[in-house]
Design a protein around this motif. Sequence first.
Motif, mmCIF file in Angstrom:
data_model
loop_
_atom_site.group_PDB
_atom_site.id
_atom_site.type_symbol
_atom_site.label_atom_id
_atom_site.label_comp_id
_atom_site.label_asym_id
_atom_site.label_seq_id
_atom_site.Cartn_x
_atom_site.Cartn_y
_atom_site.Cartn_z
ATOM 1 N N SER A 6 0.670 -1.150 0.243
ATOM 2 C CA SER A 6 0.041 0.012 -0.039
ATOM 3 C C SER A 6 0.893 1.352 0.061
ATOM 4 C CB SER A 6 -1.116 -0.154 1.240
ATOM 5 O OG SER A 6 -0.266 -0.397 2.347
ATOM 6 N N ASN A 77 -0.574 6.343 8.087
ATOM 7 C CA ASN A 77 -0.070 6.966 6.875
ATOM 8 C C ASN A 77 0.001 8.566 7.712
ATOM 9 O OD1 ASN A 77 0.493 5.933 4.454
ATOM 10 N ND2 ASN A 77 -1.530 5.942 3.951
ATOM 11 N N LYS A 85 4.450 2.907 7.310
ATOM 12 C CA LYS A 85 3.137 2.683 8.074
ATOM 13 C C LYS A 85 3.299 2.311 9.507
ATOM 14 C CE LYS A 85 0.600 2.037 4.046
ATOM 15 N NZ LYS A 85 0.979 3.076 3.423
ATOM 16 N N HIS A 132 -13.083 4.446 6.767
ATOM 17 C CA HIS A 132 -12.105 4.992 6.438
ATOM 18 C C HIS A 132 -11.362 4.430 5.163
ATOM 19 C CE1 HIS A 132 -8.389 7.745 6.658
ATOM 20 N NE2 HIS A 132 -7.682 6.723 6.193
ATOM 21 N N CYS A 134 -8.286 4.501 2.508
ATOM 22 C CA CYS A 134 -7.132 5.086 1.723
ATOM 23 C C CYS A 134 -6.939 4.905 0.343
ATOM 24 C CB CYS A 134 -6.002 4.555 2.476
ATOM 25 S SG CYS A 134 -4.477 5.457 1.736
ATOM 26 N N GLU A 136 -4.871 4.201 -1.249
ATOM 27 C CA GLU A 136 -4.034 3.166 -1.691
ATOM 28 C C GLU A 136 -4.939 1.808 -1.803
ATOM 29 O OE1 GLU A 136 -0.143 4.910 0.786
ATOM 30 O OE2 GLU A 136 -1.704 3.521 1.734
ATOM 31 N N SER A 139 -8.513 -0.478 3.616
ATOM 32 C CA SER A 139 -9.683 0.438 4.524
ATOM 33 C C SER A 139 -9.725 -0.363 5.834
ATOM 34 C CB SER A 139 -11.150 0.503 4.009
ATOM 35 O OG SER A 139 -11.346 -1.094 3.731
ATOM 36 N N TYR A 229 -11.183 10.030 0.146
ATOM 37 C CA TYR A 229 -10.083 9.201 0.391
ATOM 38 C C TYR A 229 -9.398 9.677 1.650
ATOM 39 C CZ TYR A 229 -10.839 6.941 -4.043
ATOM 40 O OH TYR A 229 -11.276 6.134 -5.072
ATOM 41 N N GLY A 230 -8.922 8.804 2.299
ATOM 42 C CA GLY A 230 -8.263 9.131 3.386
ATOM 43 C C GLY A 230 -7.122 10.224 3.580
ATOM 44 N N PHE A 231 -6.525 10.631 2.483
ATOM 45 C CA PHE A 231 -5.533 11.915 2.579
ATOM 46 C C PHE A 231 -6.285 13.185 2.941
ATOM 47 C CE2 PHE A 231 -6.220 11.317 -2.122
ATOM 48 C CZ PHE A 231 -6.505 12.638 -2.410
#
Length: 313
Positions: A6, A77, A85, A132, A134, A136, A139, A229-231
């Motif tokens: 990821s 992240n 990570k 959540h 991500c 990548e 989740s 997305y998580g970012f």
Amino acid sequence: MSKIPSSQITPEHVYFSRRRFLQTGALTTAALALAACSPAAAPPAGNGGAPAAGSSTQTDELGDAVTPYETVTGYNNYYEFSTDKERVAGLAVNFPTSPWTITVGGLVNNPKTYGLEDLLKKFTQEERIYRHRCVEGWSIVVPWQGFSLAALLKEVEPTSEAKYVRFESIFAPDKMPGQSDPWYVWPYIEGLRLDEAMNDLALLVTGVYGKALPPQNGAPLRLAVPWKYGFKSIKAIVRIELVSDQPTSLWMNAAGNEYGFYANVNPQVDHPRWSQSSERRLGEFSRRKTLMFNGYDTQVAPLYEGLDLRVNY
Ligand SMILES: Nc1nc2c(c(=O)[nH]1)N[C@H]1C(S)=C(S)[C@@H](COP(=O)(O)O)O[C@H]1N2
Ligand SMILES: [Mo]
């Protein structure tokens, strides 16, 4: 812990050199899980029972189990600390999160500076169990504690010129080794359209599993916008600013062709380098289908009526 390939969010020069290692890691985990005859929903190794508030009996509104505490706090992240990570939690362990000041300003009638304790006192804290996802392709399901971003924004009264909200993370290169990485423009920046920020789902997070938010998860204040997305869920927020123009995020700056401003979870719009149609829930064995807006379509789809989500990715 889960070894998932990821690191795709990392720039290609880092990504390609790590890829072979990560693939080997994934095989090892799979082999171990098979050897232990684990059921499909078995958590990654090392999850010795989550605390009561985040117990595995909790589920999201779709009936999916909350991810074990150890996974959510051990696989992070947070590029200010590391792109690895599994190293973030250790590197962040002594990161000072108190005292902490958040300034809210820009195009508002009532600019304010809050200590974290002011926010905890002033705004009702509630628990929200959110998925959540991500970018990548992994989740988790997390029981956050926090308060409505809309409540904070109402308090400062955005002017009619305010169209976007810009969020800024702390800049502390002496305490955050990753901020010496010249590949990125620090501090971490994110943004929302004002109507997105006013949506009831947008949560400012102060805790997790009924406990204080650990540094690796963005203590003492981070955002949760679960349909994106998580970012987009920026950590360690020190400044929130109402602005007229669309903010440029750290990821737009680093690779605007891959990471857009909206970043809505969308299984129909692939990332240029991989499909977004499925994801791996950490602790699960096989992939599951990614849901439009991460399953929050009834709450947020009206925000995007008439917007081409392929162009506005
Ligand atoms: N300041 C900051 N916020 C950040 C990041 C980061 O590197 N720095 N990473 C983002 C990404 S890519 C994800 S997936 C989530 C991860 O949150 P978690 O570690 O609590 O699961 O944080 C987001 N917020
Ligand atoms: Mo992410």
